[in-house]
Design a protein around this motif. Sequence first.
Motif, PDB file in Angstrom:
ATOM      1  N   GLN A   1      10.757  56.679  97.104  1.00 22.66           N
ATOM      2  CA  GLN A   1       9.451  56.080  96.845  1.00 22.66           C
ATOM      3  C   GLN A   1       8.362  56.776  97.672  1.00 22.66           C
ATOM      4  O   GLN A   1       7.249  57.013  97.181  1.00 22.66           O
ATOM      5  N   GLU A   2       8.711  57.113  98.912  1.00 21.13           N
ATOM      6  CA  GLU A   2       7.761  57.867  99.738  1.00 21.13           C
ATOM      7  C   GLU A   2       7.511  59.237  99.134  1.00 21.13           C
ATOM      8  O   GLU A   2       6.373  59.727  99.107  1.00 21.13           O
ATOM      9  N   ALA A   3       8.573  59.866  98.621  1.00 21.78           N
ATOM     10  CA  ALA A   3       8.444  61.202  98.037  1.00 21.78           C
ATOM     11  C   ALA A   3       7.609  61.168  96.766  1.00 21.78           C
ATOM     12  O   ALA A   3       6.803  62.081  96.511  1.00 21.78           O
ATOM     13  N   GLU A   4       7.769  60.148  95.952  1.00 20.51           N
ATOM     14  CA  GLU A   4       6.964  60.045  94.732  1.00 20.51           C
ATOM     15  C   GLU A   4       5.476  59.952  95.065  1.00 20.51           C
ATOM     16  O   GLU A   4       4.643  60.605  94.433  1.00 20.51           O
ATOM     17  N   GLU A   5       5.169  59.126  96.065  1.00 25.90           N
ATOM     18  CA  GLU A   5       3.766  58.960  96.433  1.00 25.90           C
ATOM     19  C   GLU A   5       3.216  60.236  97.069  1.00 25.90           C
ATOM     20  O   GLU A   5       2.073  60.632  96.814  1.00 25.90           O
ATOM     21  N   ALA A   6       4.033  60.887  97.907  1.00 26.80           N
ATOM     22  CA  ALA A   6       3.565  62.074  98.618  1.00 26.80           C
ATOM     23  C   ALA A   6       3.395  63.277  97.694  1.00 26.80           C
ATOM     24  O   ALA A   6       2.456  64.068  97.843  1.00 26.80           O
ATOM     25  N   THR A   7       4.301  63.421  96.734  1.00 29.63           N
ATOM     26  CA  THR A   7       4.270  64.604  95.862  1.00 29.63           C
ATOM     27  C   THR A   7       3.515  64.365  94.561  1.00 29.63           C
ATOM     28  O   THR A   7       3.146  65.329  93.879  1.00 29.63           O
ATOM     29  N   GLY A   8       3.309  63.105  94.190  1.00 32.56           N
ATOM     30  CA  GLY A   8       2.671  62.815  92.913  1.00 32.56           C
ATOM     31  C   GLY A   8       3.578  63.059  91.730  1.00 32.56           C
ATOM     32  O   GLY A   8       3.115  63.141  90.586  1.00 32.56           O
ATOM     33  N   ARG A   9       4.881  63.154  91.970  1.00 36.54           N
ATOM     34  CA  ARG A   9       5.852  63.403  90.910  1.00 36.54           C
ATOM     35  C   ARG A   9       6.847  62.243  90.865  1.00 36.54           C
ATOM     36  O   ARG A   9       7.275  61.755  91.904  1.00 36.54           O
ATOM     37  N   ARG A  10       7.208  61.845  89.674  1.00 39.77           N
ATOM     38  CA  ARG A  10       8.099  60.697  89.531  1.00 39.77           C
ATOM     39  C   ARG A  10       9.534  61.137  89.260  1.00 39.77           C
ATOM     40  O   ARG A  10       9.778  62.033  88.452  1.00 39.77           O
ATOM     41  N   TYR A  11      10.473  60.492  89.934  1.00 44.28           N
ATOM     42  CA  TYR A  11      11.890  60.729  89.694  1.00 44.28           C
ATOM     43  C   TYR A  11      12.252  60.122  88.334  1.00 44.28           C
ATOM     44  O   TYR A  11      11.994  58.945  88.084  1.00 44.28           O
ATOM     45  N   THR A  12      12.870  60.921  87.470  1.00 43.26           N
ATOM     46  CA  THR A  12      13.241  60.402  86.151  1.00 43.26           C
ATOM     47  C   THR A  12      14.733  60.535  85.861  1.00 43.26           C
ATOM     48  O   THR A  12      15.329  59.668  85.235  1.00 43.26           O
ATOM     49  N   THR A  13      15.349  61.636  86.303  1.00 42.88           N
ATOM     50  CA  THR A  13      16.794  61.810  86.118  1.00 42.88           C
ATOM     51  C   THR A  13      17.385  62.396  87.398  1.00 42.88           C
ATOM     52  O   THR A  13      16.664  62.922  88.251  1.00 42.88           O
ATOM     53  N   ALA A  14      18.694  62.288  87.519  1.00 46.02           N
ATOM     54  CA  ALA A  14      19.376  62.830  88.697  1.00 46.02           C
ATOM     55  C   ALA A  14      20.795  63.202  88.326  1.00 46.02           C
ATOM     56  O   ALA A  14      21.359  62.671  87.356  1.00 46.02           O
ATOM     57  N   ALA A  15      21.368  64.099  89.099  1.00 52.76           N
ATOM     58  CA  ALA A  15      22.754  64.532  88.881  1.00 52.76           C
ATOM     59  C   ALA A  15      23.489  64.541  90.210  1.00 52.76           C
ATOM     60  O   ALA A  15      22.959  65.009  91.221  1.00 52.76           O
ATOM     61  N   ASP A  16      24.709  64.016  90.213  1.00 53.47           N
ATOM     62  CA  ASP A  16      25.556  63.988  91.406  1.00 53.47           C
ATOM     63  C   ASP A  16      26.777  64.876  91.203  1.00 53.47           C
ATOM     64  O   ASP A  16      27.413  64.820  90.147  1.00 53.47           O
ATOM     65  N   THR A  17      27.096  65.665  92.205  1.00 51.82           N
ATOM     66  CA  THR A  17      28.318  66.459  92.208  1.00 51.82           C
ATOM     67  C   THR A  17      29.078  66.143  93.483  1.00 51.82           C
ATOM     68  O   THR A  17      28.539  66.321  94.584  1.00 51.82           O
ATOM     69  N   ILE A  18      30.304  65.649  93.352  1.00 49.89           N
ATOM     70  CA  ILE A  18      31.125  65.284  94.510  1.00 49.89           C
ATOM     71  C   ILE A  18      32.311  66.220  94.602  1.00 49.89           C
ATOM     72  O   ILE A  18      32.986  66.487  93.604  1.00 49.89           O
ATOM     73  N   SER A  19      32.551  66.738  95.794  1.00 54.13           N
ATOM     74  CA  SER A  19      33.671  67.647  96.014  1.00 54.13           C
ATOM     75  C   SER A  19      34.365  67.301  97.326  1.00 54.13           C
ATOM     76  O   SER A  19      33.802  66.619  98.181  1.00 54.13           O
TER      77      SER A  19
END
Length: 263
Positions: free
Chosen positions: A174-192
């Motif tokens: 939420q801090e990053a969205e406000e600071a960058t002006g970009r909204r998180y919409t999708t994400a990918a996780d890779t576990i190893s």
Amino acid sequence: MQINPGAAEFPHRQIAAQLKAQVRRGDWGPGERLPSIPAIAEMFGVAKQTVQRAVDQLRVEGILITKPGSGTYVRGTRRRLNRLSRGRYGGFRGYHADLAARYRQQLVSVGRAPAPPEVADAFGVADGTELLCRRHLVRTDDSPVEVGASWFLPKDTAGTSLERAEAFGRPLYQEAEEATGRRYTTAADTISARQPSREEAETLQIRPDTPVLHLLHVAYDAHRKPIEVAQATWPGPMTTLTEEYQVPAPAPDPDPDPGLVLG
């Protein structure tokens, strides 16, 4: 306590199995100290080296922990991660005070650092490119259970709160969205799974041969451009990853073609 000399299983593995069973029964509770290596060796009638191998095995499995100059103790309860990274975003968009509290992250450092290969690849930059890095540590009552870092492109964070060495009263995204002006919409996780680095082993207080689980989390905006690349590393033997989800119901049979005549 005894071992079977004629068994196919090595003596130290037999001892490890019996010690593990005692821990499960509650003979020694979390945080309780076990008898000394010589005392256990005398109980089983074996050499101290055999008991040491059994203790080393249980340390790798995350059941025991050795404190130099103090002794061998039962490690606290396993850390159960009942979420993957999607849990950091909560069930709805907005301010989640309870979510921020559950993180229990200790901010370790904030500053420019060379990007490791997996982070550089995610951002599409050259290995070693200097990016903004926010490193953190998560602890339980008895030991560190997670080391991690969140990486950002300097052009997105210059002059923003993300560059300050301070924790926020809300989830980082939420801090990053406000600071960058970009909204998180999708994400990918890779576990190893892999062996820890020397620094990871020292920070997590585990043996260098103890495997770790490693997460690479890449969060994207609506244009599929990475906003944040996050890493998290946990001691493998004392960490479980559990996710609960809905199973789709069977699709209904399609209506038969009304023009088709059967018979």
